[in-house]
Each structure stands twice: as structure tokens, then as C-alpha cells.
Design a protein around this motif. Structure first.
Motif, PDB file in Angstrom:
ATOM      1  N   GLY A   1       0.905  -1.314   0.056  1.00 19.06           N
ATOM      2  CA  GLY A   1      -0.078   0.048   0.126  1.00 19.06           C
ATOM      3  C   GLY A   1       0.809   1.186  -0.183  1.00 19.06           C
ATOM      4  N   ARG A   2       0.163   2.302   0.119  1.00 18.04           N
ATOM      5  CA  ARG A   2       0.842   3.813   0.436  1.00 18.04           C
ATOM      6  C   ARG A   2       1.904   3.691   1.395  1.00 18.04           C
ATOM      7  N   GLY A   3       1.733   2.807   2.207  1.00 20.41           N
ATOM      8  CA  GLY A   3       2.743   2.784   3.425  1.00 20.41           C
ATOM      9  C   GLY A   3       4.324   2.526   2.891  1.00 20.41           C
TER      10      GLY A   3
ATOM     11  N   ALA B   1      -1.439  -4.436  -5.578  1.00 17.50           N
ATOM     12  CA  ALA B   1      -1.104  -3.104  -5.060  1.00 17.50           C
ATOM     13  C   ALA B   1      -2.800  -2.403  -4.479  1.00 17.50           C
ATOM     14  N   SER B   2      -2.559  -1.660  -3.570  1.00 18.01           N
ATOM     15  CA  SER B   2      -3.789  -0.838  -3.165  1.00 18.01           C
ATOM     16  C   SER B   2      -4.032   0.193  -4.293  1.00 18.01           C
ATOM     17  N   ARG B   3      -5.102   0.922  -4.023  1.00 21.37           N
ATOM     18  CA  ARG B   3      -5.091   2.383  -4.737  1.00 21.37           C
ATOM     19  C   ARG B   3      -4.176   2.985  -4.449  1.00 21.37           C
ATOM     20  N   GLY B   4      -4.044   3.328  -3.213  1.00 17.00           N
ATOM     21  CA  GLY B   4      -2.998   4.197  -2.791  1.00 17.00           C
ATOM     22  C   GLY B   4      -1.780   4.054  -3.438  1.00 17.00           C
TER      23      GLY B   4
ATOM     24  N   PHE C   1      -3.212  -3.845 -11.422  1.00 19.96           N
ATOM     25  CA  PHE C   1      -2.526  -4.709 -10.393  1.00 19.96           C
ATOM     26  C   PHE C   1      -3.564  -4.494  -9.178  1.00 19.96           C
ATOM     27  N   GLN C   2      -4.194  -3.380  -9.359  1.00 23.38           N
ATOM     28  CA  GLN C   2      -5.073  -2.830  -8.114  1.00 23.38           C
ATOM     29  C   GLN C   2      -5.660  -3.871  -7.501  1.00 23.38           C
ATOM     30  N   ILE C   3      -6.270  -4.264  -6.088  1.00 21.97           N
ATOM     31  CA  ILE C   3      -6.800  -5.059  -5.755  1.00 21.97           C
ATOM     32  C   ILE C   3      -7.867  -4.095  -5.053  1.00 21.97           C
ATOM     33  N   GLY C   4      -9.287  -4.850  -5.024  1.00 24.57           N
ATOM     34  CA  GLY C   4     -10.440  -4.077  -4.327  1.00 24.57           C
ATOM     35  C   GLY C   4     -11.568  -3.999  -5.160  1.00 24.57           C
ATOM     36  N   GLN C   5     -12.467  -3.347  -4.607  1.00 31.18           N
ATOM     37  CA  GLN C   5     -13.809  -3.110  -5.332  1.00 31.18           C
ATOM     38  C   GLN C   5     -13.790  -2.515  -6.868  1.00 31.18           C
ATOM     39  N   THR C   6     -12.818  -1.804  -6.982  1.00 24.98           N
ATOM     40  CA  THR C   6     -12.814  -1.335  -8.573  1.00 24.98           C
ATOM     41  C   THR C   6     -11.366  -1.774  -9.018  1.00 24.98           C
ATOM     42  N   GLY C   7     -10.728  -2.968  -8.289  1.00 29.65           N
ATOM     43  CA  GLY C   7      -9.568  -3.447  -8.900  1.00 29.65           C
ATOM     44  C   GLY C   7      -9.945  -4.833  -9.195  1.00 29.65           C
TER      45      GLY C   7
ATOM     46  N   VAL D   1       0.791  -5.361   3.129  1.00 32.49           N
ATOM     47  CA  VAL D   1       2.022  -4.582   3.816  1.00 32.49           C
ATOM     48  C   VAL D   1       1.736  -3.159   3.382  1.00 32.49           C
ATOM     49  N   GLY D   2       1.613  -2.340   4.393  1.00 33.51           N
ATOM     50  CA  GLY D   2       1.333  -0.962   4.583  1.00 33.51           C
ATOM     51  C   GLY D   2       0.177  -0.555   3.826  1.00 33.51           C
ATOM     52  N   VAL D   3      -0.843  -1.330   4.002  1.00 31.20           N
ATOM     53  CA  VAL D   3      -2.060  -1.144   3.626  1.00 31.20           C
ATOM     54  C   VAL D   3      -3.012  -0.694   4.805  1.00 31.20           C
ATOM     55  N   SER D   4      -3.932   0.275   4.622  1.00 29.48           N
ATOM     56  CA  SER D   4      -4.711   0.653   6.083  1.00 29.48           C
ATOM     57  C   SER D   4      -5.697  -0.123   6.127  1.00 29.48           C
ATOM     58  N   GLY D   5      -6.368  -0.899   4.979  1.00 33.26           N
ATOM     59  CA  GLY D   5      -7.434  -1.516   5.109  1.00 33.26           C
ATOM     60  C   GLY D   5      -9.063  -1.016   5.029  1.00 33.26           C
TER      61      GLY D   5
ATOM     62  N   SER E   1     -12.364  -0.195   3.604  1.00 31.19           N
ATOM     63  CA  SER E   1     -13.418  -1.412   3.254  1.00 31.19           C
ATOM     64  C   SER E   1     -13.393  -1.452   1.844  1.00 31.19           C
ATOM     65  N   GLN E   2     -13.083  -0.390   0.772  1.00 30.25           N
ATOM     66  CA  GLN E   2     -13.131  -0.818  -0.655  1.00 30.25           C
ATOM     67  C   GLN E   2     -12.124  -1.709  -1.145  1.00 30.25           C
ATOM     68  N   HIS E   3     -10.991  -1.559  -0.314  1.00 26.56           N
ATOM     69  CA  HIS E   3      -9.939  -2.581  -0.662  1.00 26.56           C
ATOM     70  C   HIS E   3     -10.226  -4.079  -0.177  1.00 26.56           C
ATOM     71  N   LEU E   4     -10.883  -3.863   1.084  1.00 28.52           N
ATOM     72  CA  LEU E   4     -11.399  -5.298   1.660  1.00 28.52           C
ATOM     73  C   LEU E   4     -12.447  -5.937   0.833  1.00 28.52           C
TER      74      LEU E   4
ATOM     75  N   ILE F   1       0.888  -6.419   7.946  1.00 21.82           N
ATOM     76  CA  ILE F   1       1.941  -5.730   8.521  1.00 21.82           C
ATOM     77  C   ILE F   1       1.789  -4.366   8.561  1.00 21.82           C
ATOM     78  N   ASN F   2       1.760  -3.783   9.443  1.00 18.77           N
ATOM     79  CA  ASN F   2       1.443  -2.142   9.437  1.00 18.77           C
ATOM     80  C   ASN F   2       1.977  -1.523  10.741  1.00 18.77           C
ATOM     81  N   LYS F   3       2.376  -0.491  10.624  1.00 19.47           N
ATOM     82  CA  LYS F   3       3.195  -0.074  11.885  1.00 19.47           C
ATOM     83  C   LYS F   3       2.154   0.731  12.922  1.00 19.47           C
TER      84      LYS F   3
ATOM     85  N   MET G   1       4.592  -3.159  13.077  1.00 15.36           N
ATOM     86  CA  MET G   1       5.983  -3.119  12.853  1.00 15.36           C
ATOM     87  C   MET G   1       6.431  -2.198  11.473  1.00 15.36           C
ATOM     88  N   ASP G   2       7.328  -1.592  11.332  1.00 16.35           N
ATOM     89  CA  ASP G   2       7.526  -0.934  10.284  1.00 16.35           C
ATOM     90  C   ASP G   2       8.136  -2.057   9.253  1.00 16.35           C
ATOM     91  N   TYR G   3       7.500  -2.045   8.315  1.00 23.38           N
ATOM     92  CA  TYR G   3       7.600  -3.224   7.089  1.00 23.38           C
ATOM     93  C   TYR G   3       9.214  -3.120   6.739  1.00 23.38           C
ATOM     94  N   LYS G   4       9.672  -2.233   6.693  1.00 22.96           N
ATOM     95  CA  LYS G   4      11.295  -2.259   6.411  1.00 22.96           C
ATOM     96  C   LYS G   4      12.017  -3.101   7.179  1.00 22.96           C
TER      97      LYS G   4
HETATM   98  C1  LIG Z   1     -15.662   4.069  -4.858  1.00 25.47           C
HETATM   99  C2  LIG Z   1     -14.519   3.911  -4.085  1.00 25.47           C
HETATM  100  C3  LIG Z   1     -13.642   2.791  -4.723  1.00 25.47           C
HETATM  101  C4  LIG Z   1     -12.324   2.316  -4.368  1.00 25.47           C
HETATM  102  N1  LIG Z   1     -11.867   1.303  -4.853  1.00 25.47           N
HETATM  103  C5  LIG Z   1     -10.821   0.647  -4.132  1.00 25.47           C
HETATM  104  C6  LIG Z   1     -10.040  -0.394  -4.659  1.00 25.47           C
HETATM  105  O1  LIG Z   1     -10.394  -1.114  -5.387  1.00 25.47           O
HETATM  106  N2  LIG Z   1      -8.740  -0.814  -4.000  1.00 25.47           N
HETATM  107  C7  LIG Z   1      -8.249  -0.085  -2.987  1.00 25.47           C
HETATM  108  O2  LIG Z   1      -7.014  -0.439  -2.661  1.00 25.47           O
HETATM  109  N3  LIG Z   1      -8.928   1.191  -2.620  1.00 25.47           N
HETATM  110  C8  LIG Z   1      -9.881   1.506  -3.228  1.00 25.47           C
HETATM  111  N4  LIG Z   1     -10.538   2.490  -2.859  1.00 25.47           N
HETATM  112  C9  LIG Z   1      -9.660   3.472  -1.937  1.00 25.47           C
HETATM  113  C10 LIG Z   1      -9.613   3.245  -0.639  1.00 25.47           C
HETATM  114  O3  LIG Z   1     -10.690   4.059  -0.087  1.00 25.47           O
HETATM  115  C11 LIG Z   1      -8.464   3.878   0.213  1.00 25.47           C
HETATM  116  O4  LIG Z   1      -8.134   5.307  -0.042  1.00 25.47           O
HETATM  117  C12 LIG Z   1      -7.154   3.200  -0.399  1.00 25.47           C
HETATM  118  O5  LIG Z   1      -7.463   1.691  -0.249  1.00 25.47           O
HETATM  119  C13 LIG Z   1      -5.929   3.348   0.670  1.00 25.47           C
HETATM  120  O6  LIG Z   1      -4.652   2.853  -0.011  1.00 25.47           O
HETATM  121  P1  LIG Z   1      -3.633   2.602   1.253  1.00 25.47           P
HETATM  122  O7  LIG Z   1      -4.003   1.622   2.120  1.00 25.47           O
HETATM  123  O8  LIG Z   1      -2.492   2.057   0.263  1.00 25.47           O
HETATM  124  O9  LIG Z   1      -3.147   3.903   1.883  1.00 25.47           O
HETATM  125  P2  LIG Z   1      -3.398   4.597   3.129  1.00 25.47           P
HETATM  126  O10 LIG Z   1      -4.751   4.445   3.639  1.00 25.47           O
HETATM  127  O11 LIG Z   1      -2.738   5.834   3.301  1.00 25.47           O
HETATM  128  O12 LIG Z   1      -2.773   3.563   4.139  1.00 25.47           O
HETATM  129  C14 LIG Z   1      -1.261   3.281   4.292  1.00 25.47           C
HETATM  130  C15 LIG Z   1      -0.972   2.508   5.569  1.00 25.47           C
HETATM  131  O13 LIG Z   1       0.386   2.179   5.519  1.00 25.47           O
HETATM  132  C16 LIG Z   1       0.823   2.334   6.927  1.00 25.47           C
HETATM  133  N5  LIG Z   1       2.199   2.409   7.024  1.00 25.47           N
HETATM  134  C17 LIG Z   1       2.754   3.682   6.635  1.00 25.47           C
HETATM  135  N6  LIG Z   1       4.046   3.464   6.709  1.00 25.47           N
HETATM  136  C18 LIG Z   1       4.531   2.362   7.151  1.00 25.47           C
HETATM  137  C19 LIG Z   1       5.527   1.639   7.367  1.00 25.47           C
HETATM  138  N7  LIG Z   1       6.732   2.038   7.142  1.00 25.47           N
HETATM  139  N8  LIG Z   1       5.700   0.096   7.909  1.00 25.47           N
HETATM  140  C20 LIG Z   1       4.263  -0.236   7.895  1.00 25.47           C
HETATM  141  N9  LIG Z   1       3.198   0.261   7.646  1.00 25.47           N
HETATM  142  C21 LIG Z   1       3.156   1.409   7.225  1.00 25.47           C
HETATM  143  C22 LIG Z   1      -0.189   3.478   7.402  1.00 25.47           C
HETATM  144  O14 LIG Z   1      -0.023   2.849   8.890  1.00 25.47           O
HETATM  145  C23 LIG Z   1      -1.447   3.013   6.867  1.00 25.47           C
HETATM  146  O15 LIG Z   1      -2.069   2.117   7.616  1.00 25.47           O
HETATM  147  C24 LIG Z   1     -11.606   3.074  -3.418  1.00 25.47           C
HETATM  148  C25 LIG Z   1     -12.285   4.486  -2.928  1.00 25.47           C
HETATM  149  C26 LIG Z   1     -13.693   4.499  -3.178  1.00 25.47           C
HETATM  150  C27 LIG Z   1     -14.452   5.908  -2.820  1.00 25.47           C
END
Ligand SMILES: Cc1cc2nc3c(=O)[nH]c(=O)nc-3n(C[C@H](O)[C@H](O)[C@H](O)COP(=O)(O)OP(=O)(O)OC[C@H]3O[C@@H](n4cnc5c(N)ncnc54)[C@H](O)[C@@H]3O)c2cc1C
Ligand SMILES: Nc1ncnc2c1ncn2[C@@H]1O[C@H](COP(=O)(O)O)[C@@H](O)[C@H]1O
Lengths: 295, 251
Positions: free
Chosen positions: A183-185, A208-211, A222-228, A239-243, A245-248, A260-262, A278-281
Motif C-alpha cells: 500500500g501507500r505505506g 497493490a492498493s489504490r493508494g 494490479f489494483q486489488i479491491g472493489q474497483t480493481g 503490507v503498508g495497507v490501511s484496510g 473497506s473498498q480494498h477489503l 504488516i502495518n506500523k 511493525m515498520d515493514y522495512k
Molecule cells: C468508490 C471507491 C472505490 C475504491 N476502490 C478501491 C480499490 O479497489 N482498491 C483500493 O485499494 N482502494 C480503493 N478505494 C480507496 C480506499 O478508500 C483507500 O483510499 C485506499 O485503499 C488506501 O490505500 P492504502 O491503504 O495503500 O493507503 P493509506 O490509507 O494511506 O494507508 C497506508 C498505510 O500504511 C501504513 N504504513 C505507513 N508507513 C508504514 C511502514 N513503514 N510500515 C508499515 N506500515 C506503514 C499506515 O499506517 C497506513 O495504515 C476506493 C475508494 C472509493 C471511494
């Protein structure tokens, strides 16, 4: 009920839609799109090689009217989404998208609010068009093959200039038993590559997450989720995915989620079977070392 | 060139499942309201097209008058005009019909951009229905748009990759997210200016919603208990994890 499937000739997608069709009829008809041979046994089978939805609306709506179909089933994919709305208007029909359940008496189930809720609705008007979310229905084994009748094909209004397949190393995400998603993390593209070293020894695929996609670390395919991609692996590393609901919503049928999330408050831990705060690194290199030795 | 972007105001889509509540089959009214995530991608794309082609850019929404304040963000991002059709229906055909009427009243609209999915109903239906009602081409999951010599060239994200498509005439495109259309953060000055902008409102029309009836809306139970692994020694943690995954036959 007179039922037809509209789908490209992909055995996985077809198999799932045949399972759905059996809720409405014994043997569905089909409008098969794209290239290849048609696997499975159908009633009437029509075929066109066209796969651009905008170019198919007129021909298909005429055919659907002529044959008098009551139930029209597609997958909730690019082509299904492209056809569903326009066909519903042309046929003055009903339309439910992203279907995850079909109950008796035309009661249809679908998620809303990023799958935080599930709606059941009863359809009162036919024809009914359904686009079905992938991986929610077991696929039918598709025995035999069916001869197809070629559709005439109208003028192309939308022209295909080019098509680029996104290359996947190893096993495709949809078929993988192990998926490692970043994820974005993860923070940057270079570190994202690290996930491949977790996936490869386990014969897994990287998602990958959308992030992460929005950051440009992985292509949208490679996006996983309701629109992936909707996936159903045995083990899903997040890993570094916030979870969100749209991803889940894309991993509802994953058997075991390892997060794995810090941030110990991250929502992903509400879905995970095993959690590493933990830090994924630090966490991921240790996992890679062990996998190198053990697998 | 006149471009319309469709934006829907929805309850906070980031509320986690554990905090999610329903009232009368819809999200609890206490959640913050915001423009849908994909709609913001569509607005960003509209603004980029406006800047490139000196196009007019109208943001259009069907919804509640109270949400005008939320929609002003689209003006701060670069939208020129805001049109609100007042109504409360969740029915995709009723919404599309109202949007169609308003688009036809505007007149001379060349391109309509929508989000790929609304962030409450998650269905991706309205743009396709609207496209057909307007007699325009509808292309879903578009990640890039260009206009060359009067023809639209669009990139479409599919399950397997990317398609480059071309068409001439009016189009309705639903927009998916890519790094290039991540929504810009409006400047403070633009936010203040947007507050003063006049908004065109019109009353919406009811429609026939009898094609379906809602039987229930429920919150599914998430049954998962997370076992947090000790993290003092990561080599040991990795070993425990692998052992457990094998023992429980996940691997
Ligand atoms: C209609 C709609 C459809 C959507 N469809 C999808 C979809 O199909 N798939 C999808 O993924 N999203 C989808 N989204 C977007 C979704 O709501 C989230 O915005 C997205 O999933 C966030 O991605 P993320 O978890 O990577 O990023 P973030 O929410 O920014 O989370 C990053 C996480 O990384 C952790 N982190 C940061 N640094 C570290 C580190 N060093 N080590 C460990 N952990 C760390 C943080 O604690 C945080 O939990 C959709 C949204 C909408 C409104
Ligand atoms: N009430 C609305 N007002 C404006 N645009 C809308 C509305 N409902 C849907 N749309 C547009 O259509 C897209 C898909 O919506 P939906 O079919 O509900 O998933 C949204 O992302 C918006 O761009």
C-alpha cells in the motif's frame, strides 16, 4: 426464464456466469465476444469478435429484443459496465450491477458503501440486466463446446488505436494462492520491488492498493479491491495497507490475511488472521531471508 | 469546447467498517459529507482539459441543497460553474434522467466526465444510462483524454492492460484513478473565491422507481480475530508466522 450470458470467451469468467445463470434456467444462451473457441454447452450461441462495448450496444440490443430474453447476465468488468447502462435504457429494463448474490424470486444481493453494507432488492420489471462481481460464484466446469452463429456487426463508431497488455511476471493475480500486496505505506517504488522477493518463493503474485497505484508504483491492472481485481487467495499479505473497506471488498474470499502495518489501530487488523505491528522495512527483509532458506 | 463533470456528494467513504452505522437503510447522517473519490479524479481531468483547450467547465450534481458548500471544492479546483439539481432519489435512472435534462438545458455540451463509481452506491451505472439517454457514446474506466483535430482519444483501463480508443462526437466517460489525475489541493485563495461563486439550482423531477424494491440493507459481520505476533525478534516472528501458516494449511 429465458436467459442469456454476454461475455468474452474466458473460461473463468464464463464459468462463473454459467453458475449464476443456473439460478434462472437449465441451459442459458450466450453472446460470446472476442477471439477463441467457445467452451461449454449453451442453447443458442451467438458470436462477434468485437469487444468495444460502445460498438456492440445497437446490435446486441436488437438481438436481445428479438429473442425476448428476460435475464441478461454479464460480469462486472470493463465490457459489462460498458454495455449494462446503455442496454438497460434501450430495453427499458432493470439493472443491478456488482451482484454478489442471487436469491429466489428475483431477489438480488449487492454491496454498497464500500461493502460496509449489503443490499437485497427485489426486481419487479423484466428484462433484468445483471453485472456480476468476479469471484463470488464458483465457476461451472463448462463441459463440451458449442457452435456459434456469427453476428453481422455494425459500423465501428469507436476505433481501437492500440492495445497494451500489462505484463505479469509469474502467476496472474486472479489465480494466485499467495498474494503480497503493498500500500501507500511502502513509501516509494524501489521498496515496492521488495515485495516480489516475498511473493516469488511462495509462487505468489504482487498486488497493490489504490493508494500505491495512485502513487504510480504499480499499474492500475494490479489494483486489488472493489474497483480493481477481486481475488481469493489462500494467504494474502497486506503490507503498508490501511484496510479501507473498498480494498477489503476485493479480498472478501481470501482465507488468511497477514497484515504488516506500523499502526496498531489500522483497520486491516480487523480483517487479519495474523498481525505484525511493525515498520515493514524491518519485517519484510526478515521474512525474505527466511523464505530464501526455507522454501 | 464545453465539458461537464458530474460530482456526487456522499457520506465519508473512509469510515471504517467497525464504526459504520445505518439509519433507515442508509449511512448514518452523522458522517461528514464529501465529494466522491472518483468524482474528484474526474474533476481533476476536467480542469486539465479546460487548461489545455480553454474549454468551459461546468460541475453538475443531483442532490441536496445543503451540500452546495461541499461542492464548492470543485470550483476551488478549477470548475467555472456549478449546477445543482435538487432531489433525493438514489435511483440510477431517476438521477440520470435529471442530469440529462440539465445537460440539455445547458446546451452545447461536448463531453461529460463522471466518476467510475459513486462512493456510496458503488455501482457505476449512472454514466452509462446517462450516455444512452443523451445519445452519446459511453466509455467506462477512462484514465486519459485528449482532443486532436476534433476527435477524442481516450485511454481505457481494462482487466488486462490499456486500450487507446478514438471517437468523434459527444461522449460520456467514466473516469478511473491514475497518478496523472490525482485531485489537486486547491489554494487557500481559490477556496475563498469559490465561497462567493453563485450556484445555479433547479428542482429535480421524480421518476418511476417501481422497477425494484429494497428488501433489506444490512451490515455484514466481519468475523476475524487477529493474532498479533510478538515483534521483539523479527527473525523469530517470521519463523512463527511461516510455521503457523503451514500448520493451519494455508501454505
Ligand atoms: C468508490 C471507491 C472505490 C475504491 N476502490 C478501491 C480499490 O479497489 N482498491 C483500493 O485499494 N482502494 C480503493 N478505494 C480507496 C480506499 O478508500 C483507500 O483510499 C485506499 O485503499 C488506501 O490505500 P492504502 O491503504 O495503500 O493507503 P493509506 O490509507 O494511506 O494507508 C497506508 C498505510 O500504511 C501504513 N504504513 C505507513 N508507513 C508504514 C511502514 N513503514 N510500515 C508499515 N506500515 C506503514 C499506515 O499506517 C497506513 O495504515 C476506493 C475508494 C472509493 C471511494
Ligand atoms: N447524484 C449524482 N449527482 C451527480 N453525479 C452523479 C450522481 N450520481 C452518480 N453520479 C455520477 O455517476 C458516477 C457513477 O455513479 P453510480 O452509478 O451511482 O456508481 C458518479 O461517480 C458520479 O460521477
Amino acid at each position: 426464464m429465458k436467459t442469456v450470458i454476454i461475455e468474452i470467451m474466458d473460461p473463468n469468467r464464463l464459468g462463473e456466469l454459467v453458475t449464476v445463470s443456473k439460478k434462472f434456467c437449465d441451459t442459458p444462451d450466450i453472446i460470446a465476444l472476442g477471439k477463441g473457441d467457445l467452451p461449454g454447452t449453451f442453447g443458442k450461441a451467438f458470436h462477434t469478435s468485437e469487444t468495444i462495448s460502445a460498438n456492440l450496444v445497437s446490435d446486441i440490443s436488437e438481438l436481445l429484443k428479438k429473442e425476448g430474453y428476460e435475464i441478461i447476465i454479464m460480469s462486472a468488468t470493463t465490457i459489462g459496465t460498458g454495455l449494462a447502462g446503455p442496454l438497460a435504457v434501450r430495453l427499458s429494463g432493470s439493472l443491478i450491477s456488482e451482484v454478489t448474490g442471487v436469491l429466489p424470486d428475483l431477489v438480488i444481493e449487492r454491496p454498497l458503501y464500500g461493502a460496509k453494507a449489503v443490499m437485497q432488492c427485489k426486481i419487479e420489471k423484466k428484462p433484468l440486466i445483471l453485472t456480476v462481481r468476479r469471484k463470488y460464484f464458483e465457476k461451472d466446469m463448462l463441459e463440451g463446446t458449442t457452435e456459434t452463429i456469427e453476428l453481422p456487426g455494425g459500423p465501428e463508431k469507436v476505433i481501437l488505436l492500440a492495445e497494451k497488455e500489462e505484463k505479469q511476471e509469474g502467476i496472474p493475480l486472479e489465480d494466485a494462492d499467495v498474494i503480497v500486496t503493498g500500500g501507500r505505506g511502502i513509501g516509494n517504488a524501489e521498496n515496492f520491488a521488495m515485495l516480489q522477493d516475498v511473493a516469488a518463493p511462495l509462487n505468489g503474485a504482487v498486488g497493490a492498493s489504490r493508494g500505491a497505484v495512485d502513487e504510480g508504483w504499480m499499474p492500475p491492472t494490479f489494483q486489488i479491491g472493489q474497483t480493481g481485481k477481486i481475488v481469493a487467495p489462500s494467504v494474502y499479505f497486506a503490507v503498508g495497507v490501511s484496510g479501507a473497506s473498498q480494498h477489503l471488498a476485493g479480498i472478501a474470499n481470501a482465507k488468511c490475511v497477514v497484515a504488516i502495518n506500523k499502526d496498531e489501530e489500522a483497520n486491516i487488523f480487523n480483517r487479519a488472521r495474523f498481525g505484525i505491528v511493525m515498520d515493514y522495512k524491518k519485517a519484510v527483509p526478515a521474512l525474505i531471508d527466511l523464505l530464501k532458506k526455507e522454501v | 469546447m464545453h465539458i461537464v463533470v458530474l460530482a456526487k456528494v456522499v457520506p465519508d467513504y473512509e469510515v471504517p467498517s467497525v464504526d459504520f452505522e445505518l439509519v433507515s437503510n442508509r449511512a448514518h447522517p452523522r458522517y461528514t459529507r464529501m465529494i466522491g473519490l472518483y468524482d474528484e479524479n474526474a474533476i481533476e481531468m476536467g480542469v486539465q482539459l479546460k487548461e489545455k483547450h480553454a474549454a468551459s467547465l461546468t460541475i453538475m450534481s443531483y442532490g441536496r441543497k445543503e451540500d452546495i458548500q461541499i461542492l464548492r471544492k470543485s470550483i476551488a479546483m478549477g470548475g467555472e460553474k456549478l449546477v445543482l439539481i435538487q432531489g433525493t432519489s438514489d435511483d440510477p435512472f431517476v438521477i440520470a434522467d435529471n442530469l440529462k435534462t440539465a445537460i440539455e438545458q445547458l446546451g452545447g455540451v461536448d463531453l461529460v466526465l463522471a466518476g467510475r463509481q459513486s462512493a456510496d452506491m458503488d455501482r457505476g451505472i449512472v454514466p452509462g444510462v446517462l450516455g444512452e439517454m443523451l445519445g452519446s457514446r459511453f466509455i467506462p474506466q477512462v484514465s486519459a483524454v485528449e482532443n486532436e483535430d476534433g476527435a477524442w482519444k481516450v485511454s481505457q483501463v481494462t482487466e488486462t492492460g490499456l486500450r487507446e480508443l478514438e471517437f468523434v462526437g459527444n461522449g460520456v466517460l467514466s473516469i478511473t484513478s491514475v497518478p496523472e489525475n490525482v485531485p489537486r489541493i486547491p489554494a487557500v485563495r481559490a477556496i475563498f473565491a469559490a465561497k462567493k461563486k453563485s450556484v445555479q439550482t433547479m428542482s429535480g423531477r421524480d421518476g418511476d422507481e417501481s422497477w425494484m424494491s429494497e428488501v433489506s440493507v444490512e451490515i455484514p459481520k466481519m468475523e476475524s480475530t487477529c493474532e498479533f505476533l510478538p515483534v521483539e525478534d523479527m527473525n523469530e516472528t517470521a519463523m512463527t508466522l511461516l510455521k503457523r501458516l503451514k500448520e493451519e494449511r494455508y501454505l
